[in-house]
Design a protein around this motif. Structure first.
Motif, PDB file in Angstrom:
ATOM      1  N   VAL A  91     -15.051  41.640  91.803  1.00  0.00           N
ATOM      2  CA  VAL A  91     -14.462  40.511  91.835  1.00  0.00           C
ATOM      3  C   VAL A  91     -13.877  40.472  93.490  1.00  0.00           C
ATOM      4  CG1 VAL A  91     -12.463  38.896  91.104  1.00  0.00           C
ATOM      5  CG2 VAL A  91     -14.269  39.930  89.711  1.00  0.00           C
ATOM      6  N   PRO A  92     -14.179  39.168  94.292  1.00  0.00           N
ATOM      7  CA  PRO A  92     -13.125  39.163  95.011  1.00  0.00           C
ATOM      8  C   PRO A  92     -11.541  39.057  95.177  1.00  0.00           C
ATOM      9  CG  PRO A  92     -14.695  36.922  94.349  1.00  0.00           C
ATOM     10  CD  PRO A  92     -14.425  37.807  93.647  1.00  0.00           C
ATOM     11  N   ALA A  93     -10.830  38.885  96.180  1.00  0.00           N
ATOM     12  CA  ALA A  93      -9.635  38.846  96.338  1.00  0.00           C
ATOM     13  C   ALA A  93      -9.320  37.488  95.654  1.00  0.00           C
ATOM     14  CB  ALA A  93      -9.119  39.523  97.634  1.00  0.00           C
ATOM     15  N   GLU A  94      -9.718  36.820  96.106  1.00  0.00           N
ATOM     16  CA  GLU A  94      -9.612  34.913  95.551  1.00  0.00           C
ATOM     17  C   GLU A  94     -10.400  34.084  95.467  1.00  0.00           C
ATOM     18  OE1 GLU A  94      -7.627  32.986  98.574  1.00  0.00           O
ATOM     19  OE2 GLU A  94      -8.709  34.047 100.337  1.00  0.00           O
ATOM     20  N   PRO A  95     -10.326  33.999  94.377  1.00  0.00           N
ATOM     21  CA  PRO A  95     -11.471  32.598  93.532  1.00  0.00           C
ATOM     22  C   PRO A  95     -11.696  31.790  95.451  1.00  0.00           C
ATOM     23  CG  PRO A  95     -10.108  32.608  92.589  1.00  0.00           C
ATOM     24  CD  PRO A  95      -9.265  32.941  93.918  1.00  0.00           C
ATOM     25  N   PHE A  96     -13.821  32.006  95.151  1.00  0.00           N
ATOM     26  CA  PHE A  96     -14.013  31.344  97.183  1.00  0.00           C
ATOM     27  C   PHE A  96     -12.991  29.936  97.276  1.00  0.00           C
ATOM     28  CE2 PHE A  96     -17.055  27.208  98.608  1.00  0.00           C
ATOM     29  CZ  PHE A  96     -17.506  27.984  99.693  1.00  0.00           C
ATOM     30  N   ARG A  97     -12.831  28.391  95.981  1.00  0.00           N
ATOM     31  CA  ARG A  97     -12.275  27.460  95.685  1.00  0.00           C
ATOM     32  C   ARG A  97     -10.991  27.761  96.796  1.00  0.00           C
ATOM     33  NH1 ARG A  97     -13.425  24.053  90.238  1.00  0.00           N
ATOM     34  NH2 ARG A  97     -15.588  24.221  90.566  1.00  0.00           N
ATOM     35  N   ASP A  98     -10.463  28.536  96.371  1.00  0.00           N
ATOM     36  CA  ASP A  98      -8.773  29.048  96.985  1.00  0.00           C
ATOM     37  C   ASP A  98      -9.046  29.333  98.323  1.00  0.00           C
ATOM     38  OD1 ASP A  98      -7.983  28.665  94.579  1.00  0.00           O
ATOM     39  OD2 ASP A  98      -7.724  30.622  93.849  1.00  0.00           O
ATOM     40  N   TRP A  99     -10.162  30.258  98.805  1.00  0.00           N
ATOM     41  CA  TRP A  99      -9.829  30.464 100.356  1.00  0.00           C
ATOM     42  C   TRP A  99     -10.629  29.341 101.013  1.00  0.00           C
ATOM     43  CZ3 TRP A  99     -14.899  29.643 103.056  1.00  0.00           C
ATOM     44  CH2 TRP A  99     -14.435  30.320 104.988  1.00  0.00           C
ATOM     45  N   TRP A 100     -11.375  28.488 100.519  1.00  0.00           N
ATOM     46  CA  TRP A 100     -12.134  26.806 101.128  1.00  0.00           C
ATOM     47  C   TRP A 100     -10.241  26.333 101.479  1.00  0.00           C
ATOM     48  CZ3 TRP A 100     -16.347  26.066 102.928  1.00  0.00           C
ATOM     49  CH2 TRP A 100     -16.214  24.507 103.442  1.00  0.00           C
ATOM     50  N   GLN A 101      -9.644  26.144 100.524  1.00  0.00           N
ATOM     51  CA  GLN A 101      -8.428  25.712 100.153  1.00  0.00           C
ATOM     52  C   GLN A 101      -8.055  25.431 101.256  1.00  0.00           C
ATOM     53  OE1 GLN A 101      -7.096  25.171  96.667  1.00  0.00           O
ATOM     54  NE2 GLN A 101      -8.886  23.106  95.905  1.00  0.00           N
ATOM     55  N   ARG A 102      -7.470  27.155 101.730  1.00  0.00           N
ATOM     56  CA  ARG A 102      -6.236  27.641 102.660  1.00  0.00           C
ATOM     57  C   ARG A 102      -6.603  27.958 103.615  1.00  0.00           C
ATOM     58  NH1 ARG A 102      -6.269  33.148 104.251  1.00  0.00           N
ATOM     59  NH2 ARG A 102      -7.718  33.951 102.925  1.00  0.00           N
ATOM     60  N   THR A 103      -8.199  27.867 103.854  1.00  0.00           N
ATOM     61  CA  THR A 103      -9.034  27.994 105.266  1.00  0.00           C
ATOM     62  C   THR A 103      -9.411  26.867 105.532  1.00  0.00           C
ATOM     63  OG1 THR A 103     -10.478  28.700 105.066  1.00  0.00           O
ATOM     64  CG2 THR A 103      -8.907  30.336 105.236  1.00  0.00           C
ATOM     65  N   ASN A 104      -9.110  25.189 105.311  1.00  0.00           N
ATOM     66  CA  ASN A 104      -9.376  24.658 105.941  1.00  0.00           C
ATOM     67  C   ASN A 104     -11.198  24.706 105.853  1.00  0.00           C
ATOM     68  OD1 ASN A 104     -10.183  21.640 106.319  1.00  0.00           O
ATOM     69  ND2 ASN A 104      -9.133  21.934 108.348  1.00  0.00           N
ATOM     70  N   GLY A 105     -11.816  25.355 105.332  1.00  0.00           N
ATOM     71  CA  GLY A 105     -13.404  25.441 105.224  1.00  0.00           C
ATOM     72  C   GLY A 105     -13.587  26.527 106.259  1.00  0.00           C
ATOM     73  N   GLY A 106     -12.542  27.067 106.289  1.00  0.00           N
ATOM     74  CA  GLY A 106     -13.281  28.454 107.279  1.00  0.00           C
ATOM     75  C   GLY A 106     -12.713  28.248 108.436  1.00  0.00           C
ATOM     76  N   LYS A 107     -12.346  26.656 108.466  1.00  0.00           N
ATOM     77  CA  LYS A 107     -11.825  26.057 110.003  1.00  0.00           C
ATOM     78  C   LYS A 107     -11.138  27.297 110.865  1.00  0.00           C
ATOM     79  CE  LYS A 107     -14.525  21.535 110.235  1.00  0.00           C
ATOM     80  NZ  LYS A 107     -14.368  19.874 109.867  1.00  0.00           N
ATOM     81  N   GLU A 108      -9.869  26.931 110.014  1.00  0.00           N
ATOM     82  CA  GLU A 108      -8.194  28.201 110.271  1.00  0.00           C
ATOM     83  C   GLU A 108      -8.804  29.380 110.081  1.00  0.00           C
ATOM     84  OE1 GLU A 108      -5.072  26.923 108.354  1.00  0.00           O
ATOM     85  OE2 GLU A 108      -5.430  24.783 108.121  1.00  0.00           O
TER      86      GLU A 108
END
Length: 503
Positions: free
Chosen positions: A483-500
């Protein structure tokens, strides 16, 4: 439950153990695994070389698929045309709804000749209906003339491969069978018989020759039936089929209704793809065709010809839009030779005359999925897709396997013996159904799914390495995904879709 019989009279579906149990016993047989590994690897390597010689193999494969699909869509019309053509050529057509009816017809036809012995060409259809056993009950002895089928019959064994029924036997075992059993069936094995292939083949040739010369009745199947002319086609490599088709005065052919092709021109495709996919040959050494009968005692061919058209669950299979593609099968056995499951478990574990990937989708459709063995067959696969890649008529076996797994777990509408029914879920899948329903509910409730994902991530260090209860069988041979350290949705929101994160 369907009353359709698909071979293996020693182990009917209701008595045969489920595939996991049968396969578990088989994989512990080192001799069996060695025989299978050597044979399947050899055959598939030769097949790959033979196929590579054909520059338009993909086009031939697609053509075969389309011919078969067209024929199945118009099967009623082509079967009527076939009956008319066979009758016009002097043959007699019989229709058999199931195995019992087919066996009664054949036994009656043999008795009408006054004979008590018949010689047989290798035939999956006659194995499917248990014809040899049915004839024996009527006092009629059926002698197999294909070398591998002869080995199986003499050894009181069961076929384990579509093309090479005795693939599970090595040369030493065959020698011992010939020495011990040939004398009980006819001419005994020569004294001092060794396990060299030439001597074994010669022993079989001498044993069978006397049966060919005295036989008045031959029984065959057919690889293809041509609707426009009423011609039947048998392809083989040994010549025994030619003997059975030309020497006896009476010939009885038992053929599944799906073996029909509309025209002679259609044969051109399959006579290229079948030998390369099965025996890795450019063409079969013997391609025998016959149309009707001969009116001369001195000419080759039967003076009386009967064609028994066999349904035995095929119409039910045809009614399934996904599963019907199994009826395209031309019995080449290429899917068996590349299947990692078949290579380790062997053919007997499938509890049917049709083993391997094609058997895992054909037998449960012909017989239904209510018995323990038939409910387990759709799971006898890793879904690797190798079977689809080598199939010369492009049967998407993995698609049908998944389709049948759904039927086993959920039940639902199906056609059995010509009637529309609603099948009940097979026993032993309650936990699987509950898990799938829970997953469906979670995926349709985003809030609950998000909460569950976050909870799983935060507690991942506490997760067990194996699943409890029914899931233990699954995790016993597989690693649970981390299981990853955080869900994909949370990662997406935190990094602005990977841009940050990219900055």
């Amino acid at each position: 439950m369907s009353g359709t019989f698909v071979g293996m009279p020693v182990f009917p579906p209701s008595a045969h153990p489920a595939f996991p149990k049968a396969a578990h016993d088989a994989v512990n047989d080192r001799t069996l695994r060695g025989n299978l590994r050597h044979a399947t690897h050899t055959i598939r390597a030769k097949r790959a070389k033979a196929v590579a010689e054909v520059s338009d193999w993909a086009a031939l494969r697609e053509a075969g698929k389309r011919i078969k699909d067209h024929t199945l869509r118009h099967l009623d019309r082509y079967l009527v045309q076939l009956e008319e053509s066979v009758t016009a050529a002097g043959g007699i057509v019989h229709w058999a709804a199931d195995a019992d009816e087919a066996n009664r017809i054949v036994a009656h036809l043999v008795k009408m000749t006054g004979e008590s012995e018949v010689v047989k060409v290798k035939s999956m259809a006659t194995q499917e209906i248990g014809l040899n056993e049915a004839l024996l009950e009527e006092g009629i002895h059926a002698y197999e003339t294909d070398l591998a089928e002869l080995i199986v019959q003499l050894g009181k064994d069961r076929p384990s491969h579509i093309l090479v029924p005795a693939i599970h036997r090595n040369r030493g075992e065959i020698r011992d069978i010939f020495r011990a059993e040939m004398g009980e069936w006819g001419r005994p094995a020569p004294d001092g018989l060794t396990d060299t292939p030439a001597e074994l083949a010669e022993a079989a040739r001498l044993h069978l020759r006397e049966k060919f010369l005295r036989a008045k009745v031959g029984i065959s199947g057919a690889n293809f039936m041509v609707a426009e002319t009423g011609t039947l086609v048998v392809v083989e490599s040994e010549g025994n089929g030619r003997m059975c088709l030309t020497l006896p005065e009476t010939l009885i052919s038992v053929v599944g209704i799906e073996k029909i092709v509309p025209t002679w021109r259609d044969l051109e495709v399959f006579l290229q793809t079948l030998p390369r996919s099965s025996t890795a040959e450019r063409m079969n050494p013997y391609t025998s065709t016959w149309t009707g009968t001969t009116d001369s005692e001195t000419a080759d061919g039967p003076q009386t010809f009967h064609l028994v058209l066999l349904d035995n669950g095929r119409t039910d299979t045809l009614a399934d839009e996904v599963g019907r593609q199994a009826l395209r099968c031309i019995r080449c056995s290429a899917c068996l030779n590349v299947c990692p499951v078949y290579e380790r478990a062997g053919g007997h574990a499938y509890g049917s005359v049709y083993p391997g990937p094609i058997g895992a989708i054909l037998s449960p459709q012909l017989r239904g999925t209510q018995s323990e063995i038939d409910a387990s067959l759709p799971y006898a696969s890793s879904l690797c897709g190798a079977c689809y890649e080598v199939c010369p008529v492009a049967i998407d076996i993995p698609e049908v396997l998944v389709h049948l797994r759904e039927r086993v777990v959920e039940g639902g509408p199906a056609t059995r013996q010509g009637n529309k029914v609603v099948l009940r879920p097979a026993k032993g899948h309650a936990a699987e159904r509950a898990a799938m329903r829970a997953a469906r509910w979670a995926f349709t409730h985003p809030g609950a799914l998000r909460t569950g994902q976050r909870l799983a991530s935060r507690t991942r260090r506490l997760h067990p390495r194996t699943l409890p209860g029914p899931g233990k069988a699954w995790s016993a041979t597989r690693d649970l995904p981390a299981v990853p350290a955080e869900p994909f949705r949370d990662w997406w929101q935190r990094t602005n879709g990977g841009k940050e994160g990219a900055k």
